[in-house]
Design a protein around this motif. Structure first.
Motif, PDB file in Angstrom:
ATOM      1  N   LEU A  55      -0.453  12.179  -4.978  1.00 20.99           N
ATOM      2  CA  LEU A  55       0.348  10.954  -4.926  1.00 20.99           C
ATOM      3  C   LEU A  55      -0.443   9.832  -5.592  1.00 20.99           C
ATOM      4  CD1 LEU A  55       1.766  11.298  -1.295  1.00 20.99           C
ATOM      5  CD2 LEU A  55       2.767  12.078  -3.457  1.00 20.99           C
ATOM      6  N   VAL A  56      -1.232   9.104  -4.833  1.00 19.59           N
ATOM      7  CA  VAL A  56      -2.124   8.091  -5.398  1.00 19.59           C
ATOM      8  C   VAL A  56      -3.295   7.933  -4.443  1.00 19.59           C
ATOM      9  CG1 VAL A  56      -0.914   6.154  -4.281  1.00 19.59           C
ATOM     10  CG2 VAL A  56      -2.303   5.738  -6.337  1.00 19.59           C
ATOM     11  N   HIS A  57      -4.472   7.696  -5.000  1.00 20.33           N
ATOM     12  CA  HIS A  57      -5.647   7.413  -4.190  1.00 20.33           C
ATOM     13  C   HIS A  57      -6.348   6.199  -4.780  1.00 20.33           C
ATOM     14  CE1 HIS A  57      -9.703   7.827  -2.408  1.00 20.33           C
ATOM     15  NE2 HIS A  57      -9.012   8.280  -1.381  1.00 20.33           N
ATOM     16  N   ALA A  58      -6.592   5.190  -3.937  1.00 18.22           N
ATOM     17  CA  ALA A  58      -7.285   3.966  -4.352  1.00 18.22           C
ATOM     18  C   ALA A  58      -8.563   3.848  -3.540  1.00 18.22           C
ATOM     19  CB  ALA A  58      -6.393   2.751  -4.130  1.00 18.22           C
ATOM     20  N   ARG A  59      -9.680   3.682  -4.244  1.00 18.61           N
ATOM     21  CA  ARG A  59     -10.974   3.623  -3.574  1.00 18.61           C
ATOM     22  C   ARG A  59     -11.788   2.463  -4.128  1.00 18.61           C
ATOM     23  NH1 ARG A  59     -16.227   4.885  -4.120  1.00 18.61           N
ATOM     24  NH2 ARG A  59     -17.315   5.731  -2.286  1.00 18.61           N
ATOM     25  N   ALA A  60     -12.468   1.727  -3.237  1.00 18.62           N
ATOM     26  CA  ALA A  60     -13.265   0.582  -3.669  1.00 18.62           C
ATOM     27  C   ALA A  60     -14.568   0.517  -2.899  1.00 18.62           C
ATOM     28  CB  ALA A  60     -12.485  -0.719  -3.466  1.00 18.62           C
ATOM     29  N   LEU A  61     -15.562  -0.136  -3.519  1.00 16.65           N
ATOM     30  CA  LEU A  61     -16.761  -0.523  -2.796  1.00 16.65           C
ATOM     31  C   LEU A  61     -16.334  -1.379  -1.612  1.00 16.65           C
ATOM     32  CD1 LEU A  61     -19.974  -0.621  -3.071  1.00 16.65           C
ATOM     33  CD2 LEU A  61     -19.612  -2.895  -4.072  1.00 16.65           C
ATOM     34  N   PRO A  62     -16.977  -1.247  -0.456  1.00 14.16           N
ATOM     35  CA  PRO A  62     -16.628  -2.126   0.649  1.00 14.16           C
ATOM     36  C   PRO A  62     -16.604  -3.591   0.222  1.00 14.16           C
ATOM     37  CG  PRO A  62     -18.133  -0.438   1.412  1.00 14.16           C
ATOM     38  CD  PRO A  62     -18.032  -0.276  -0.080  1.00 14.16           C
ATOM     39  N   GLY A  63     -15.720  -4.348   0.835  1.00 10.95           N
ATOM     40  CA  GLY A  63     -15.574  -5.758   0.471  1.00 10.95           C
ATOM     41  C   GLY A  63     -14.868  -6.513   1.562  1.00 10.95           C
ATOM     42  N   GLY A  64     -14.299  -7.653   1.179  1.00 14.20           N
ATOM     43  CA  GLY A  64     -13.512  -8.412   2.125  1.00 14.20           C
ATOM     44  C   GLY A  64     -12.151  -7.783   2.321  1.00 14.20           C
ATOM     45  N   ALA A  65     -11.327  -8.434   3.123  1.00  9.29           N
ATOM     46  CA  ALA A  65      -9.993  -7.915   3.405  1.00  9.29           C
ATOM     47  C   ALA A  65      -9.204  -7.703   2.118  1.00  9.29           C
ATOM     48  CB  ALA A  65      -9.254  -8.878   4.329  1.00  9.29           C
ATOM     49  N   VAL A  66      -8.359  -6.677   2.118  1.00 10.42           N
ATOM     50  CA  VAL A  66      -7.570  -6.319   0.935  1.00 10.42           C
ATOM     51  C   VAL A  66      -6.403  -7.289   0.796  1.00 10.42           C
ATOM     52  CG1 VAL A  66      -6.178  -4.491  -0.138  1.00 10.42           C
ATOM     53  CG2 VAL A  66      -8.226  -3.907   1.199  1.00 10.42           C
ATOM     54  N   GLU A  67      -6.127  -7.678  -0.448  1.00 11.73           N
ATOM     55  CA  GLU A  67      -4.971  -8.530  -0.712  1.00 11.73           C
ATOM     56  C   GLU A  67      -3.695  -7.783  -0.350  1.00 11.73           C
ATOM     57  OE1 GLU A  67      -5.426  -9.506  -4.809  1.00 11.73           O
ATOM     58  OE2 GLU A  67      -7.022 -10.984  -4.437  1.00 11.73           O
ATOM     59  N   PRO A  68      -2.783  -8.396   0.417  1.00  7.09           N
ATOM     60  CA  PRO A  68      -1.593  -7.683   0.882  1.00  7.09           C
ATOM     61  C   PRO A  68      -0.759  -7.079  -0.238  1.00  7.09           C
ATOM     62  CG  PRO A  68      -1.828  -9.773   2.041  1.00  7.09           C
ATOM     63  CD  PRO A  68      -2.860  -9.767   0.948  1.00  7.09           C
ATOM     64  N   GLU A  69      -0.671  -7.764  -1.369  1.00  6.31           N
ATOM     65  CA  GLU A  69       0.146  -7.252  -2.473  1.00  6.31           C
ATOM     66  C   GLU A  69      -0.387  -5.924  -2.995  1.00  6.31           C
ATOM     67  OE1 GLU A  69       0.368 -11.594  -1.977  1.00  6.31           O
ATOM     68  OE2 GLU A  69      -1.315 -10.222  -2.359  1.00  6.31           O
ATOM     69  N   ALA A  70      -1.708  -5.789  -3.066  1.00  7.70           N
ATOM     70  CA  ALA A  70      -2.308  -4.538  -3.531  1.00  7.70           C
ATOM     71  C   ALA A  70      -2.031  -3.417  -2.540  1.00  7.70           C
ATOM     72  CB  ALA A  70      -3.804  -4.721  -3.732  1.00  7.70           C
ATOM     73  N   TYR A  71      -2.277  -3.683  -1.266  1.00  7.37           N
ATOM     74  CA  TYR A  71      -2.025  -2.666  -0.243  1.00  7.37           C
ATOM     75  C   TYR A  71      -0.559  -2.250  -0.225  1.00  7.37           C
ATOM     76  CZ  TYR A  71      -0.996  -0.713   4.327  1.00  7.37           C
ATOM     77  OH  TYR A  71      -0.528   0.089   5.333  1.00  7.37           O
ATOM     78  N   ASP A  72       0.341  -3.201  -0.248  1.00 12.77           N
ATOM     79  CA  ASP A  72       1.770  -2.887  -0.179  1.00 12.77           C
ATOM     80  C   ASP A  72       2.215  -2.013  -1.347  1.00 12.77           C
ATOM     81  OD1 ASP A  72       2.099  -4.283   2.172  1.00 12.77           O
ATOM     82  OD2 ASP A  72       2.819  -6.117   1.203  1.00 12.77           O
ATOM     83  N   ALA A  73       1.658  -2.266  -2.539  1.00  8.86           N
ATOM     84  CA  ALA A  73       2.051  -1.494  -3.715  1.00  8.86           C
ATOM     85  C   ALA A  73       1.609  -0.044  -3.586  1.00  8.86           C
ATOM     86  CB  ALA A  73       1.471  -2.121  -4.971  1.00  8.86           C
ATOM     87  N   TRP A  74       0.380   0.195  -3.119  1.00  8.90           N
ATOM     88  CA  TRP A  74      -0.092   1.572  -2.977  1.00  8.90           C
ATOM     89  C   TRP A  74       0.620   2.284  -1.832  1.00  8.90           C
ATOM     90  CZ3 TRP A  74      -5.299  -1.130  -3.618  1.00  8.90           C
ATOM     91  CH2 TRP A  74      -5.635  -1.200  -4.973  1.00  8.90           C
ATOM     92  N   LYS A  75       0.865   1.574  -0.744  1.00  7.59           N
ATOM     93  CA  LYS A  75       1.611   2.182   0.354  1.00  7.59           C
ATOM     94  C   LYS A  75       3.002   2.597  -0.114  1.00  7.59           C
ATOM     95  CE  LYS A  75       3.487  -0.269   3.726  1.00  7.59           C
ATOM     96  NZ  LYS A  75       3.691  -1.045   4.980  1.00  7.59           N
ATOM     97  N   ALA A  76       3.667   1.718  -0.881  1.00  2.57           N
ATOM     98  CA  ALA A  76       5.005   2.032  -1.381  1.00  2.57           C
ATOM     99  C   ALA A  76       4.970   3.238  -2.305  1.00  2.57           C
ATOM    100  CB  ALA A  76       5.594   0.828  -2.104  1.00  2.57           C
ATOM    101  N   GLU A  77       3.917   3.349  -3.120  1.00  4.77           N
ATOM    102  CA  GLU A  77       3.804   4.491  -4.036  1.00  4.77           C
ATOM    103  C   GLU A  77       3.629   5.798  -3.264  1.00  4.77           C
ATOM    104  OE1 GLU A  77       1.234   5.822  -8.009  1.00  4.77           O
ATOM    105  OE2 GLU A  77       0.970   3.821  -7.142  1.00  4.77           O
ATOM    106  N   ILE A  78       2.838   5.763  -2.193  1.00  6.93           N
ATOM    107  CA  ILE A  78       2.675   6.951  -1.357  1.00  6.93           C
ATOM    108  C   ILE A  78       3.991   7.336  -0.712  1.00  6.93           C
ATOM    109  CG2 ILE A  78       1.608   7.785   0.791  1.00  6.93           C
ATOM    110  CD1 ILE A  78      -0.908   6.168  -0.037  1.00  6.93           C
ATOM    111  N   VAL A  79       4.697   6.368  -0.167  1.00 11.25           N
ATOM    112  CA  VAL A  79       5.981   6.627   0.490  1.00 11.25           C
ATOM    113  C   VAL A  79       7.006   7.182  -0.493  1.00 11.25           C
ATOM    114  CG1 VAL A  79       7.951   5.476   1.570  1.00 11.25           C
ATOM    115  CG2 VAL A  79       5.632   4.990   2.373  1.00 11.25           C
ATOM    116  N   GLU A  80       7.057   6.597  -1.683  1.00 14.91           N
ATOM    117  CA  GLU A  80       8.009   7.080  -2.696  1.00 14.91           C
ATOM    118  C   GLU A  80       7.696   8.505  -3.116  1.00 14.91           C
ATOM    119  OE1 GLU A  80       7.718   4.190  -5.777  1.00 14.91           O
ATOM    120  OE2 GLU A  80       8.589   2.585  -4.547  1.00 14.91           O
TER     121      GLU A  80
END
Length: 476
Positions: A55-80
C-alpha cells in the motif's frame, strides 16, 4: 486461494515537547515494488505462496508532531488501498510513538481506520518499536502485536519478519489468537532501559523462554515513549497465544518482572551537566571521549538545533585555543549551510547557526572561523564543517543523527584522532559505542530532556513511576 496480505504503515517517533513539526519532506515514502523489496523474508518458504500487496509506507527520523495534512493523506491512501480488494490480513509496519499535531493516539486512529475498511474478520499484525505505546484502541484493533527486543535496535528487520510470520501462521491455522495486554505504569527514557545492561537485559532475556512455552505465540515488552504527553504513554506487555491461559500467564509474569525492577533502572553512562561532562572529558586521558547532547537528540525527536551544548564547548579556553581537538555533531541549519557551502574550502566564514527551530537560550550562536569541509550526506543533505580553534562544528541541511563513522569521515574527521566528540544522541549507537574510549551522557535541555520531572506533563495517566512513587498498581 493464496493468502492475500496488505503491507503499509507510518513510522515515526514524535516528541510533543519539541517545537519541530514533521511534514511530508521529512519522510521517506515507498510504494509498489520498492515497498515490497524492503522485506527480504518474502523469499522464505513460509511466505512464498502469499500475495503481499504493498500500500504505502512512510518513515521519518524521529521529530516533532506530524502535520495533520501529511498523516491524513497517508491514512487515506492506506484505506483506499484496502478498499480496492479482498484481504485476509494486514501487516502494519509502524513505530508506535507517532503524535499528530492537535490529536491523540495516532496509531489507535490509524488501526481504527484500517479496521473500518477491512472489517472484523481479517487479521492485523503490528510490528513496532519497543519505545512505542500500546493504547487500548491499538490493542483492540490488532490481533497480533510484537516489538523490538534490543536497544540500541539491532533486531528491527527480525521483528518485522516475526510479525509477518506470526500473521501467516495464524491465518493458516484458521484461529484468531488470544491476547492479553497489561499496562505497567512506568515511563522511562531509553537511556535508562538499554538492553546492553541490567535490568532491561534480563527482562528482555526472559522472552525467548516464555515464547517457547506451549500455547504462546509471542511476548513483547514496550518501554513506552517518555517524550510525548498523552494518556497512552507508559510501559506495556502484550502476550498472544493459541491458549488464553498461557497468554495471560505470560503477560502477567513479564509485567510483574518489569514493575519489580523499576528501581533498578539507571542511566547507561555516567551523567552530568554539559560543563561537568566537558570537565571530565578534558581531564580524562581516554580518547576519543564522547559526550551525548541528549536533550536535543534527533533520534528521539529533538529539533536538532539547540545550541546550549555548543555554547558551553566554545566557552572552554582549551577548545578555543586548539589545545583540545573537539567535534560538535551537529546543528540543523539549512540557512547557515546555504550561506557558506558555496565558498572555497579554507575560506574565512562568519555565520550564526542553530536556534531557529528550538529557540531556547542561547539561541543562534556566532561562528567565526574557517570553512573546513563541505559534503553531501545521504541523511543530512548538504553539510559543512566550520573550524573554530580546535572545534569542528558540523552544520546540516536536514535533521540527522551522527551515528555512523562514515558521516564524520565525509567531513574529514576520523574520530580516533579527536579528543572530545559531542554528538546529539542518547545512548551511543553501535559504531560510536565501539569507537568511544570514554563516554558521558549530558543532561542538556531540549525537546527530549532526559530529566523527565523538568518536562511539563499534563496528560499522562497518573500515577506513573518515577514521577509518582508511593502507589501500588492494579492488575500486576
Amino acid at each position: 486461494m493464496p493468502l492475500r496480505i496488505a503491507i503499509g504503515g507510518i513510522h515515526i517517533e514524535s516528541s510533543t515537547f519539541s517545537p519541530h513539526r514533521s511534514g511530508t519532506g521529512d519522510f521517506e515514502v515507498t510504494r509498489g515494488q520498492a515497498l515490497l523489496d524492503r522485506y527480504a523474508w518474502r523469499d522464505q518458504p513460509w511466505a512464498r505462496d502469499v500475495e503481499w500487496v504493498p500500500l504505502v509506507h512512510a518513515r521519518a527520523l524521529p521529530g516533532g508532531a506530524v502535520e495533520p495534512e501529511a498523516y491524513d493523506a497517508w491514512k487515506a491512501e492506506i484505506v483506499e488501498g484496502l478498499a480496492a480488494g479482498r484481504f485476509d490480513g494486514m501487516l502494519l509496519d509502524i513505530h508506535g510513538a507517532m503524535s499528530v499535531a492537535g490529536r491523540r493516539d495516532a496509531e489507535g486512529d490509524l488501526v481504527t481506520a484500517v479496521r473500518g475498511v477491512l472489517g472484523p474478520e481479517p487479521l492485523v499484525s503490528a510490528a513496532m518499536d519497543l519505545h512505542g505505546n500500546v493504547s487500548h484502541t491499538l490493542f483492540a484493533g490488532c490481533d497480533l502485536l510484537t516489538c523490538y527486543r534490543t536497544a540500541p535496535h539491532v533486531d528491527v528487520w527480525e521483528t518485522r519478519e516475526r510479525a509477518a510470520r506470526n500473521l501467516v501462521e495464524a491465518l493458516r491455522r484458521g484461529e484468531r489468537p488470544h491476547k492479553t495486554l497489561v499496562h505497567v505504569p512506568i515511563l522511562l527514557p531509553g537511556e535508562m532501559t538499554s538492553t546492553r545492561v541490567e535490568p532491561a537485559a534480563g527482562l528482555y532475556g526472559r522472552i525467548p523462554e516464555i515464547e517457547a512455552r506451549p500455547g504462546v505465540i509471542d511476548a513483547a515488552v514496550w518501554i513506552g515513549f517518555a517524550w510525548a504527553d498523552e494518556p497512552r504513554c507508559s510501559g506495556a506487555v502484550v502476550a498472544t497465544g493459541t491458549d488464553p491461559d498461557a497468554a495471560e500467564q505470560a503477560a502477567r509474569e513479564l509485567a510483574r518482572a518489569f514493575w519489580e525492577a523499576r528501581e533498578e533502572f539507571a542511566f547507561v553512562a555516567p551523567t552530568g551537566s554539559m560543563d561537568e561532562c566537558l570537565e571530565a572529558a578534558i581531564k580524562d586521558g581516554a580518547r576519543p571521549y564522547f559526550i551525548s547532547d541528549s536533550g536535543d537528540n534527533p533520534g528521539a525527536g529533538g529539533a536538532d538545533d539547540v545550541t546550549y551544548a555548543l555554547e558551553r564547548m566554545l566557552a572552554r579556553p582549551e577548545i578555543r585555543d586548539g589545545s583540545v581537538r573537539a567535534v560538535f555533531a551537529s546543528l540543523f541549519d539549512p540557512q547557515a549551510v546555504a550561506e557558506i557551502a558555496h565558498l572555497p574550502v579554507g575560506s574565512p566564514v562568519s555565520v550564526r547557526a542553530g536556534g531557529r527551530v528550538d529557540t531556547r537560550d542561547p539561541g543562534p550562536v556566532p561562528l567565526e572561523g574557517t570553512l573546513e569541509a563541505v559534503a553531501d550526506d545521504p541523511d543530512g543533505g548538504r553539510v559543512a564543517s566550520v573550524r573554530v580553534g580546535g572545534l569542528s562544528v558540523f552544520l546540516t541541511s536536514r535533521r540527522m543523527q551522527y551515528r555512523l563513522l562514515e558521516s564524520y569521515r565525509r567531513l574529514g574527521v576520523d574520530v580516533a584522532g579527536v579528543d572530545v566528540v559531542t554528538v546529539k544522541i542518547g545512548y551511543l549507537e553501535p559504531e560510536l559505542f565501539e569507537a568511544a574510549a570514554g563516554w558521558m551522557l549530558a543532561l542538556t535541555p531540549g525537546g527530549v530532556d532526559q530529566d523527565l520531572p523538568r518536562l511539563p506533563y499534563a496528560n499522562l495517566t497518573r500515577p506513573i513511576f518515577p514521577l509518582d512513587r508511593d502507589f501500588t498498581p492494579e492488575g500486576i
